[in-house]
Design a protein around this motif. Structure first.
Motif, PDB file in Angstrom:
ATOM      1  N   ALA A  91       0.773  -1.098  -0.061  1.00 36.96           N
ATOM      2  CA  ALA A  91       0.174  -0.201  -0.231  1.00 36.96           C
ATOM      3  C   ALA A  91       0.785   1.444  -0.123  1.00 36.96           C
ATOM      4  O   ALA A  91       0.514   2.068  -0.588  1.00 36.96           O
ATOM      5  N   VAL A  92       2.069   1.205   0.688  1.00 35.33           N
ATOM      6  CA  VAL A  92       3.142   2.362   0.715  1.00 35.33           C
ATOM      7  C   VAL A  92       3.656   2.557  -0.451  1.00 35.33           C
ATOM      8  O   VAL A  92       3.885   3.646  -1.055  1.00 35.33           O
ATOM      9  N   THR A  93       4.094   1.419  -1.075  1.00 33.14           N
ATOM     10  CA  THR A  93       4.958   1.487  -2.194  1.00 33.14           C
ATOM     11  C   THR A  93       3.942   2.148  -3.527  1.00 33.14           C
ATOM     12  O   THR A  93       4.535   3.049  -4.153  1.00 33.14           O
ATOM     13  N   ALA A  94       2.979   1.624  -3.555  1.00 35.21           N
ATOM     14  CA  ALA A  94       1.735   2.128  -4.630  1.00 35.21           C
ATOM     15  C   ALA A  94       1.553   3.386  -4.317  1.00 35.21           C
ATOM     16  O   ALA A  94       1.298   4.373  -5.243  1.00 35.21           O
ATOM     17  N   ALA A  95       1.340   3.876  -2.913  1.00 35.59           N
ATOM     18  CA  ALA A  95       1.009   5.127  -2.678  1.00 35.59           C
ATOM     19  C   ALA A  95       2.192   6.262  -3.201  1.00 35.59           C
ATOM     20  O   ALA A  95       1.827   7.276  -3.724  1.00 35.59           O
ATOM     21  N   GLN A  96       3.298   5.886  -3.049  1.00 34.70           N
ATOM     22  CA  GLN A  96       4.471   6.538  -3.365  1.00 34.70           C
ATOM     23  C   GLN A  96       4.540   6.911  -4.595  1.00 34.70           C
ATOM     24  O   GLN A  96       5.023   7.687  -5.433  1.00 34.70           O
ATOM     25  N   ASN A  97       4.199   5.813  -5.473  1.00 37.81           N
ATOM     26  CA  ASN A  97       4.210   5.691  -6.922  1.00 37.81           C
ATOM     27  C   ASN A  97       3.165   6.684  -7.307  1.00 37.81           C
ATOM     28  O   ASN A  97       3.382   7.553  -8.247  1.00 37.81           O
ATOM     29  N   ILE A  98       1.978   6.673  -6.892  1.00 37.40           N
ATOM     30  CA  ILE A  98       1.041   7.859  -7.111  1.00 37.40           C
ATOM     31  C   ILE A  98       1.631   9.180  -6.732  1.00 37.40           C
ATOM     32  O   ILE A  98       1.586  10.147  -7.862  1.00 37.40           O
ATOM     33  N   LEU A  99       2.175   9.286  -5.640  1.00 32.77           N
ATOM     34  CA  LEU A  99       2.713  10.873  -5.324  1.00 32.77           C
ATOM     35  C   LEU A  99       4.053  11.163  -5.916  1.00 32.77           C
ATOM     36  O   LEU A  99       4.117  12.487  -6.165  1.00 32.77           O
ATOM     37  N   SER A 100       4.871  10.258  -6.676  1.00 33.09           N
ATOM     38  CA  SER A 100       6.026  10.662  -6.998  1.00 33.09           C
ATOM     39  C   SER A 100       5.644  11.515  -8.416  1.00 33.09           C
ATOM     40  O   SER A 100       6.553  12.254  -9.059  1.00 33.09           O
ATOM     41  N   LYS A 101       4.350  11.413  -9.091  1.00 29.16           N
ATOM     42  CA  LYS A 101       3.982  12.219 -10.390  1.00 29.16           C
ATOM     43  C   LYS A 101       4.222  13.773 -10.027  1.00 29.16           C
ATOM     44  O   LYS A 101       3.981  14.451 -10.796  1.00 29.16           O
ATOM     45  N   THR A 102       4.220  14.017  -8.651  1.00 32.58           N
ATOM     46  CA  THR A 102       4.104  15.623  -8.121  1.00 32.58           C
ATOM     47  C   THR A 102       5.094  15.803  -7.373  1.00 32.58           C
ATOM     48  O   THR A 102       6.184  14.629  -6.997  1.00 32.58           O
ATOM     49  N   SER A 103       5.572  16.998  -6.794  1.00 31.65           N
ATOM     50  CA  SER A 103       6.776  17.095  -5.953  1.00 31.65           C
ATOM     51  C   SER A 103       6.177  17.085  -4.489  1.00 31.65           C
ATOM     52  O   SER A 103       6.414  17.928  -3.490  1.00 31.65           O
ATOM     53  N   PHE A 104       5.182  16.150  -4.319  1.00 29.07           N
ATOM     54  CA  PHE A 104       4.505  16.094  -3.040  1.00 29.07           C
ATOM     55  C   PHE A 104       5.578  15.763  -1.854  1.00 29.07           C
ATOM     56  O   PHE A 104       6.473  15.010  -1.920  1.00 29.07           O
ATOM     57  N   ILE A 105       5.195  16.345  -0.530  1.00 26.61           N
ATOM     58  CA  ILE A 105       5.863  16.329   0.655  1.00 26.61           C
ATOM     59  C   ILE A 105       5.111  15.630   1.689  1.00 26.61           C
ATOM     60  O   ILE A 105       4.244  16.555   1.833  1.00 26.61           O
ATOM     61  N   TRP A 106       5.309  14.511   2.425  1.00 28.31           N
ATOM     62  CA  TRP A 106       4.650  14.168   3.409  1.00 28.31           C
ATOM     63  C   TRP A 106       4.621  15.057   4.537  1.00 28.31           C
ATOM     64  O   TRP A 106       5.685  15.333   4.975  1.00 28.31           O
ATOM     65  N   PRO A 107       3.337  15.203   5.253  1.00 30.51           N
ATOM     66  CA  PRO A 107       3.197  16.188   6.044  1.00 30.51           C
ATOM     67  C   PRO A 107       3.963  15.644   7.517  1.00 30.51           C
ATOM     68  O   PRO A 107       3.709  14.647   7.503  1.00 30.51           O
ATOM     69  N   THR A 108       4.500  16.649   8.060  1.00 25.55           N
ATOM     70  CA  THR A 108       5.120  16.453   9.526  1.00 25.55           C
ATOM     71  C   THR A 108       4.117  16.289  10.709  1.00 25.55           C
ATOM     72  O   THR A 108       4.398  15.973  11.835  1.00 25.55           O
ATOM     73  N   SER A 109       2.817  16.995  10.469  1.00 27.77           N
ATOM     74  CA  SER A 109       1.953  16.965  11.627  1.00 27.77           C
ATOM     75  C   SER A 109       1.015  15.963  11.603  1.00 27.77           C
ATOM     76  O   SER A 109       0.331  15.749  12.689  1.00 27.77           O
ATOM     77  N   VAL A 110       1.428  14.857  10.934  1.00 31.79           N
ATOM     78  CA  VAL A 110       0.474  13.766  10.742  1.00 31.79           C
ATOM     79  C   VAL A 110       1.090  12.511  11.788  1.00 31.79           C
ATOM     80  O   VAL A 110       2.288  12.413  11.728  1.00 31.79           O
ATOM     81  N   LEU A 111       0.308  11.638  12.247  1.00 33.80           N
ATOM     82  CA  LEU A 111       0.518  10.654  13.137  1.00 33.80           C
ATOM     83  C   LEU A 111       0.631   9.363  11.909  1.00 33.80           C
ATOM     84  O   LEU A 111      -0.360   8.977  11.467  1.00 33.80           O
ATOM     85  N   TYR A 112       1.808   8.511  11.777  1.00 32.71           N
ATOM     86  CA  TYR A 112       1.853   7.526  10.979  1.00 32.71           C
ATOM     87  C   TYR A 112       1.964   6.129  11.483  1.00 32.71           C
ATOM     88  O   TYR A 112       2.719   6.225  12.722  1.00 32.71           O
ATOM     89  N   LEU A 113       1.209   5.358  11.172  1.00 30.79           N
ATOM     90  CA  LEU A 113       1.344   4.153  11.795  1.00 30.79           C
ATOM     91  C   LEU A 113       1.231   2.840  10.616  1.00 30.79           C
ATOM     92  O   LEU A 113       0.680   3.014   9.614  1.00 30.79           O
TER      93      LEU A 113
END
Length: 242
Positions: free
Chosen positions: A60-82
């Motif tokens: 799920a993460v690898t596929a999400a990263q593939n989706i986001l790689s099309k833009t200059s998206f930066i994962w937010p620091t304010s989010v809690l990740y699990l």
């Protein structure tokens, strides 16, 4: 002794290579393939509007990263990740460059016991996953007052076994151990195995990553099931040593 590895993709191939390096014969026969779903959703606003993000698998993460790689998206620091497990947490941490929490036992039940998910009332939670799967995390978090949404970043496709000679080949190769890394793989393998081979299959030693899958395997008639409590190749490799 030969090990049948049903884990899909490069991870399954790697486990077979690691087994071969230890002098253990292995056959890679994936039962599902992972297909990324890049056009399914605009993921960026979903992530940016979330308080908590949960990855149920490293796919799920690898596929999400593939989706986001099309833009200059930066994962937010304010989010809690699990992450549901160590592997998914590690891959998510590499992607988002943040600390990712995960349970010591890699399953939904133990994830829900994490202190980070105790007080989630009115929190916006995004679950990254594939198509289908359990509803336990979503339903439990809704009961705790959270707002929960899914993003299906990939799809699982079942791979048919069209040649009945496949089973005879496994018998001839002296398959004694079978690695199954998801409930979907277990249910699928059982459902497509011809009746004449079910008795043989059910006496193979099954290696699965969670108690839930182990319980289901025993319900299906598997007599020798080992719960490794993790789907990481390192743990599986250690469990498969003679």
């Amino acid at each position: 002794m030969t090990v049948l590895v049903t884990r899909p993709g490069s991870e399954g191939e790697l486990l077979c290579q690691q087994l071969a390096d230890e002098g253990i014969q292995a056959i890679h026969h994936p039962l599902i393939r992972i297909v990324h779903n890049p056009d399914s959703v605009d993921l960026s606003p979903l992530i940016n509007s979330s308080d908590i993000i949960i990855a149920v698998s490293h796919h799920a993460v690898t596929a999400a990263q593939n989706i986001l790689s099309k833009t200059s998206f930066i994962w937010p620091t304010s989010v809690l990740y699990l992450g549901v497990g160590q592997k998914s947490a590690h891959i998510l941490s590499k992607a988002c460059k943040q600390k990712v929490h995960y349970p010591q036992v890699s399953d939904s039940e133990h994830l829900l016991k994490l202190t980070e998910l105790k007080n989630v009332e009115n929190k916006s939670i995004l679950i990254l996953r594939g198509n289908g799967g359990r509803e336990l995390i979503r339903d439990s978090l809704l009961d705790r007052g959270a707002q929960v949404s899914y993003c299906e970043t990939y799809h699982r496709e079942y791979i048919p076994i069209n040649d009945h000679n496949t089973y005879q080949t496994w018998i001839d190769k002296n398959i004694s151990k079978v690695v199954i890394t998801s409930l979907e793989q277990l249910e699928y393998l059982y459902s497509i195995t011809p009746d004449e081979y079910l008795a043989w299959l059910s006496t193979r030693q099954l290696f699965v990553p969670s108690q839930r899958i182990a319980d289901r395997a025993q319900q299906l008639g598997f007599s020798n099931v080992t719960n490794t409590q993790s789907a990481t190749n390192q743990i599986l490799l250690a469990a498969l040593q003679p």
